[in-house]
Design a protein around this motif. Structure first.
Motif, mmCIF file in Angstrom:
data_model
loop_
_atom_site.group_PDB
_atom_site.id
_atom_site.type_symbol
_atom_site.label_atom_id
_atom_site.label_comp_id
_atom_site.label_asym_id
_atom_site.label_seq_id
_atom_site.Cartn_x
_atom_site.Cartn_y
_atom_site.Cartn_z
ATOM 1 N N ARG A 29 14.804 -4.851 -36.822
ATOM 2 C CA ARG A 29 14.171 -3.996 -37.808
ATOM 3 C C ARG A 29 14.559 -4.345 -39.236
ATOM 4 O O ARG A 29 13.940 -3.934 -40.184
ATOM 5 C CB ARG A 29 14.498 -2.525 -37.527
ATOM 6 N N ARG A 81 7.869 -3.203 -34.520
ATOM 7 C CA ARG A 81 7.418 -2.776 -35.850
ATOM 8 C C ARG A 81 6.588 -1.507 -35.763
ATOM 9 O O ARG A 81 6.454 -0.770 -36.743
ATOM 10 C CB ARG A 81 6.564 -3.867 -36.498
ATOM 11 N N GLY A 117 7.161 -8.030 -32.582
ATOM 12 C CA GLY A 117 5.938 -7.376 -33.065
ATOM 13 C C GLY A 117 5.874 -5.911 -32.684
ATOM 14 O O GLY A 117 5.582 -5.043 -33.514
ATOM 15 N N PRO A 175 14.742 -6.186 -42.649
ATOM 16 C CA PRO A 175 13.822 -7.094 -43.328
ATOM 17 C C PRO A 175 14.425 -8.497 -43.347
ATOM 18 O O PRO A 175 15.627 -8.671 -43.465
ATOM 19 C CB PRO A 175 13.716 -6.515 -44.736
ATOM 20 N N ARG A 199 12.029 3.362 -32.644
ATOM 21 C CA ARG A 199 13.250 2.606 -32.404
ATOM 22 C C ARG A 199 14.249 3.475 -31.629
ATOM 23 O O ARG A 199 15.306 3.826 -32.132
ATOM 24 C CB ARG A 199 13.808 2.246 -33.769
#
Lengths: 232, 114
Positions: free
Chosen positions: A221, A135, A132, A223, A139
């Motif tokens: 990261r 997001r 979580g 998808p 990074r």
């Protein structure tokens, strides 16, 4: 007294409840092995050995959190960030099994309880928070350090409450559960801060030296692709 | 495995050996959070035996493997406690690395065979 017991000892939780959690732990670890196979590549396999060895070493380093009370790293969050949730849970379990069998730390009967709390609950809580937080946080080494710190604090408190559940089901002394829960949560929040500092320093260092070895930077990261994977 | 990864692993292992072998001797010897909570409510004598009260630790049993040569993070037979902890810690790091790396390698092989 010079014993260095760090985990749940034998007899604290009764036999039947310990046995139930041992079965639960074995089933969960078998599931982790299945899931881990998708993650294990030529970099992750030796890295996982190193993470287990590092967690073993740091678990020996008890730090003072209150007068007469110490704490040590559990390692779930650190493992999640460096090698992912499935391999991470297996790393922490490896440490607990070695400690139990060779160093007489954590009862043999209580091994399932200790694995459930530290390797499963602690790692699962760490994973949810890391996934979580990454997001929203940057990074990079700093974002990763902040993630490691926050997730560690929560993960350690969650792991301590696993003991409360086990004690509620199979505790052998009559003590107030809210008291046990509150006392453990309080002291483990402090331990979590210590763990958070160690985990943050460690992941930030690895992220600076070898960012390609940090699982959280490589995988979290991306998808999530559902339904396109061809069954091997 | 590339040479660079080999160096990283060697460096990481060295750090772990130093932590378990040297720094561990400066670790706090107070009971940890769980143990301290388990002892709360009881009174103890100088040997650490429970003398009264009600606490979680009353039910604590001895470890089935308490006679292990590495029990309680020391090597039985070595009187010098610094050396005993250092060697036990270093052994633990190497054993954990060996078992971990070995198991994960086997798990990876199985995947390739499948």
């Amino acid at each position: 007294m010079e014993t260095t017991a760090m985990h749940i000892a034998n007899g604290i939780v009764d036999g039947p409840v310990s046995a139930v959690f041992a079965v639960l732990a074995v089933a969960a670890l078998a599931f982790c092995v299945r899931k881990a196979r998708n993650d294990l590549d030529e970099r992750l396999a030796p890295m996982a050995g190193l993470v287990a060895a590092f967690i073993f070493a740091v678990q020996m380093l008890n730090f003072q959190v209150l007068p007469g009370v110490s704490g040590h790293l559990l390692g779930g969050t650190l493992a999640v960030i460096l090698v992912g949730p499935w391999v991470g849970a297996l790393c922490v379990s490896t440490v607990l099994i070695v400690q139990c069998l060779l160093f007489a730390d954590g009862g043999l009967t209580a091994l399932g309880l200790n694995i459930t709390n530290m390797a499963l609950l602690g790692t699962a809580a760490g994973y949810l928070l890391v996934a979580g937080l990454l997001r929203v946080l940057p990074r990079n080494a700093r974002g990763l350090a902040a993630t490691a710190f926050i997730a560690s604090v929560v993960s350690v408190v969650v792991a301590s409450q696993g003991f409360v559940l086990e004690y509620a089901l199979g505790g052998t002394t009559e003590l107030s559960l809210p008291w046990v829960s509150g006392t453990l949560a309080g002291v483990h929040a402090l331990i979590g801060i210590g763990e958070g500092l160690i985990a943050a320093t460690t992941v930030a260092t690895v992220a600076r030296v070898r960012p390609d070895l940090v699982y959280a930077l490589r995988r979290f990261r991306q998808p999530i692709v559902v339904g396109t994977k061809v069954n091997a | 495995m590339t040479r660079r990864l080999g160096w990283f692993l060697a460096g990481g292992l060295l750090v772990a050996l130093l932590l378990a072998g040297v720094v561990s001797n400066f670790a706090s010897s107070s009971p940890d959070g769980l143990d301290a909570t388990a002892r709360e409510g009881c009174t103890f004598n100088a040997e650490g035996e429970i003398t009264g009260g009600t606490c979680i630790a009353q039910q604590e049993g001895s470890h089935q493997l308490a006679d292990s040569p590495l029990a309680d993070y020391g090597i039985r037979g070595i009187e010098n406690s610094f050396l005993s902890t250092a060697l036990a810690g270093a052994a633990g790091v190497l054993i954990t690395f060996g078992i971990g790396a070995g198991l994960f390698r086997v798990a990876r092989r199985r995947k390739q065979d499948a």
